[in-house]
Design a protein around this motif. Structure first.
Motif, PDB file in Angstrom:
ATOM      1  N   MET A   1       0.827  -1.190   0.000  1.00 50.03           N
ATOM      2  CA  MET A   1       0.000   0.000   0.000  1.00 50.03           C
ATOM      3  C   MET A   1       0.862   1.242   0.000  1.00 50.03           C
ATOM      4  SD  MET A   1      -3.370   0.896   2.015  1.00 50.03           S
ATOM      5  CE  MET A   1      -3.109   1.591   3.605  1.00 50.03           C
ATOM      6  N   GLY A   2       1.927   1.319   0.757  1.00 44.74           N
ATOM      7  CA  GLY A   2       2.790   2.487   0.748  1.00 44.74           C
ATOM      8  C   GLY A   2       2.554   3.382   1.941  1.00 44.74           C
ATOM      9  N   SER A   3       3.429   4.351   2.072  1.00 40.07           N
ATOM     10  CA  SER A   3       3.304   5.295   3.180  1.00 40.07           C
ATOM     11  C   SER A   3       2.199   6.307   2.888  1.00 40.07           C
ATOM     12  CB  SER A   3       4.632   6.030   3.391  1.00 40.07           C
ATOM     13  OG  SER A   3       4.853   6.943   2.324  1.00 40.07           O
ATOM     14  N   ALA A   4       1.828   7.055   3.909  1.00 41.06           N
ATOM     15  CA  ALA A   4       0.779   8.062   3.749  1.00 41.06           C
ATOM     16  C   ALA A   4       1.183   9.106   2.713  1.00 41.06           C
ATOM     17  CB  ALA A   4       0.478   8.718   5.089  1.00 41.06           C
ATOM     18  N   THR A   5       2.444   9.500   2.711  1.00 42.11           N
ATOM     19  CA  THR A   5       2.910  10.502   1.751  1.00 42.11           C
ATOM     20  C   THR A   5       2.816   9.963   0.330  1.00 42.11           C
ATOM     21  OG1 THR A   5       4.417  11.397   3.405  1.00 42.11           O
ATOM     22  CG2 THR A   5       4.832  12.003   1.124  1.00 42.11           C
ATOM     23  N   GLU A   6       3.223   8.707   0.131  1.00 36.18           N
ATOM     24  CA  GLU A   6       3.130   8.106  -1.200  1.00 36.18           C
ATOM     25  C   GLU A   6       1.680   8.047  -1.678  1.00 36.18           C
ATOM     26  OE1 GLU A   6       6.941   5.071  -1.152  1.00 36.18           O
ATOM     27  OE2 GLU A   6       5.021   4.400  -0.340  1.00 36.18           O
ATOM     28  N   LEU A   7       0.781   7.689  -0.785  1.00 36.91           N
ATOM     29  CA  LEU A   7      -0.633   7.641  -1.151  1.00 36.91           C
ATOM     30  C   LEU A   7      -1.155   9.021  -1.531  1.00 36.91           C
ATOM     31  CD1 LEU A   7      -2.022   5.148   1.516  1.00 36.91           C
ATOM     32  CD2 LEU A   7      -1.772   4.753  -0.933  1.00 36.91           C
ATOM     33  N   MET A   8      -0.785  10.037  -0.758  1.00 45.01           N
ATOM     34  CA  MET A   8      -1.258  11.389  -1.045  1.00 45.01           C
ATOM     35  C   MET A   8      -0.729  11.870  -2.392  1.00 45.01           C
ATOM     36  SD  MET A   8      -1.358  13.376   2.600  1.00 45.01           S
ATOM     37  CE  MET A   8       0.128  12.709   3.345  1.00 45.01           C
ATOM     38  N   LEU A   9       0.507  11.508  -2.724  1.00 48.39           N
ATOM     39  CA  LEU A   9       1.067  11.906  -4.012  1.00 48.39           C
ATOM     40  C   LEU A   9       0.391  11.180  -5.169  1.00 48.39           C
ATOM     41  CD1 LEU A   9       4.846  12.165  -3.098  1.00 48.39           C
ATOM     42  CD2 LEU A   9       3.269  14.031  -3.627  1.00 48.39           C
ATOM     43  N   LYS A  10      -0.218  10.052  -4.905  1.00 44.88           N
ATOM     44  CA  LYS A  10      -0.951   9.308  -5.936  1.00 44.88           C
ATOM     45  C   LYS A  10      -2.393   9.775  -6.052  1.00 44.88           C
ATOM     46  CE  LYS A  10       1.824   5.138  -5.486  1.00 44.88           C
ATOM     47  NZ  LYS A  10       1.847   3.727  -5.040  1.00 44.88           N
ATOM     48  N   GLY A  11      -2.774  10.800  -5.286  1.00 40.95           N
ATOM     49  CA  GLY A  11      -4.121  11.354  -5.384  1.00 40.95           C
ATOM     50  C   GLY A  11      -5.072  10.938  -4.286  1.00 40.95           C
ATOM     51  N   TYR A  12      -4.613  10.099  -3.365  1.00 37.20           N
ATOM     52  CA  TYR A  12      -5.473   9.682  -2.261  1.00 37.20           C
ATOM     53  C   TYR A  12      -5.686  10.841  -1.295  1.00 37.20           C
ATOM     54  CZ  TYR A  12      -5.182   4.719  -3.427  1.00 37.20           C
ATOM     55  OH  TYR A  12      -5.302   3.507  -4.039  1.00 37.20           O
ATOM     56  N   GLY A  13      -6.838  10.862  -0.676  1.00 37.27           N
ATOM     57  CA  GLY A  13      -7.135  11.847   0.348  1.00 37.27           C
ATOM     58  C   GLY A  13      -7.648  11.131   1.586  1.00 37.27           C
ATOM     59  N   LEU A  14      -7.701  11.853   2.667  1.00 34.43           N
ATOM     60  CA  LEU A  14      -8.163  11.278   3.927  1.00 34.43           C
ATOM     61  C   LEU A  14      -9.691  11.298   3.951  1.00 34.43           C
ATOM     62  CD1 LEU A  14      -7.154  10.076   6.575  1.00 34.43           C
ATOM     63  CD2 LEU A  14      -7.280  12.361   7.555  1.00 34.43           C
ATOM     64  N   THR A  15     -10.272  10.120   4.091  1.00 29.53           N
ATOM     65  CA  THR A  15     -11.726   9.987   4.171  1.00 29.53           C
ATOM     66  C   THR A  15     -12.093   9.640   5.609  1.00 29.53           C
ATOM     67  OG1 THR A  15     -11.864   9.229   1.885  1.00 29.53           O
ATOM     68  CG2 THR A  15     -13.736   8.739   3.303  1.00 29.53           C
ATOM     69  N   THR A  16     -12.999  10.405   6.169  1.00 32.71           N
ATOM     70  CA  THR A  16     -13.489  10.169   7.523  1.00 32.71           C
ATOM     71  C   THR A  16     -14.982   9.910   7.437  1.00 32.71           C
ATOM     72  OG1 THR A  16     -11.825  11.686   8.394  1.00 32.71           O
ATOM     73  CG2 THR A  16     -13.661  11.126   9.846  1.00 32.71           C
ATOM     74  N   ALA A  17     -15.414   8.822   8.054  1.00 35.18           N
ATOM     75  CA  ALA A  17     -16.839   8.477   8.029  1.00 35.18           C
ATOM     76  C   ALA A  17     -17.331   8.263   9.455  1.00 35.18           C
ATOM     77  CB  ALA A  17     -17.061   7.214   7.206  1.00 35.18           C
ATOM     78  N   GLU A  18     -18.543   8.711   9.696  1.00 31.39           N
ATOM     79  CA  GLU A  18     -19.205   8.432  10.962  1.00 31.39           C
ATOM     80  C   GLU A  18     -20.397   7.534  10.643  1.00 31.39           C
ATOM     81  OE1 GLU A  18     -20.781  10.677  14.965  1.00 31.39           O
ATOM     82  OE2 GLU A  18     -20.723  11.823  13.098  1.00 31.39           O
ATOM     83  N   LEU A  19     -20.343   6.326  11.169  1.00 33.13           N
ATOM     84  CA  LEU A  19     -21.395   5.348  10.936  1.00 33.13           C
ATOM     85  C   LEU A  19     -22.313   5.316  12.153  1.00 33.13           C
ATOM     86  CD1 LEU A  19     -18.522   4.153   9.685  1.00 33.13           C
ATOM     87  CD2 LEU A  19     -20.085   2.384   8.941  1.00 33.13           C
ATOM     88  N   PHE A  20     -23.593   5.517  11.918  1.00 34.98           N
ATOM     89  CA  PHE A  20     -24.583   5.407  12.979  1.00 34.98           C
ATOM     90  C   PHE A  20     -25.237   4.040  12.849  1.00 34.98           C
ATOM     91  CE2 PHE A  20     -24.101   9.915  12.274  1.00 34.98           C
ATOM     92  CZ  PHE A  20     -24.013  10.410  13.562  1.00 34.98           C
ATOM     93  N   TYR A  21     -25.284   3.309  13.945  1.00 40.64           N
ATOM     94  CA  TYR A  21     -25.835   1.962  13.910  1.00 40.64           C
ATOM     95  C   TYR A  21     -26.698   1.712  15.132  1.00 40.64           C
ATOM     96  CZ  TYR A  21     -22.076   0.835  17.202  1.00 40.64           C
ATOM     97  OH  TYR A  21     -21.245   0.813  18.296  1.00 40.64           O
ATOM     98  N   ARG A  22     -27.561   0.750  14.993  1.00 44.15           N
ATOM     99  CA  ARG A  22     -28.457   0.381  16.089  1.00 44.15           C
ATOM    100  C   ARG A  22     -27.795  -0.700  16.930  1.00 44.15           C
ATOM    101  NH1 ARG A  22     -33.116   2.931  15.460  1.00 44.15           N
ATOM    102  NH2 ARG A  22     -33.766   3.527  13.374  1.00 44.15           N
TER     103      ARG A  22
END
Length: 88
Positions: free
Chosen positions: A1-22
């Motif tokens: 997968m690579g380091s965070a910097t390598e991912l960001m240079l490939k166009g990846y961004g940080l995705t944050t999700a909040e899941l609401f569940y029962r």
């Protein structure tokens, strides 16, 4: 997968999700779970893979999902420096 910097240079961004569940035993109680990973917009394959995992493996049924995505850097904002000159 690579380091965070390598991912960001490939166009990846940080995705944050909040899941609401029962809660499995108390269906009237909503709880939340925060998930964060580097992902590619607009497809968000990692986020959707996690949601599928949740639906298949976790007992608490999802109520809703809220997410945001932010590109930290783009390839044009970063340059590789190979040398350094020091002046006294």
């Amino acid at each position: 997968m690579g380091s965070a910097t390598e991912l960001m240079l490939k166009g990846y961004g940080l995705t944050t999700a909040e899941l609401f569940y029962r809660m499995p035993d108390y269906r009237n109680v909503l709880n939340s779970f925060i998930w964060q990973d580097y992902d590619l917009a607009p497809d968000h394959k990692r986020l959707f893979a996690f949601i599928e995992f949740w639906q298949d493996e976790i007992e608490g049924p999802l109520h809703s999902v809220r997410f945001c995505h932010r590109k930290m850097i783009s390839p044009g904002e970063w340059r590789n420096v190979v040398g350094e000159l020091t002046f006294h």
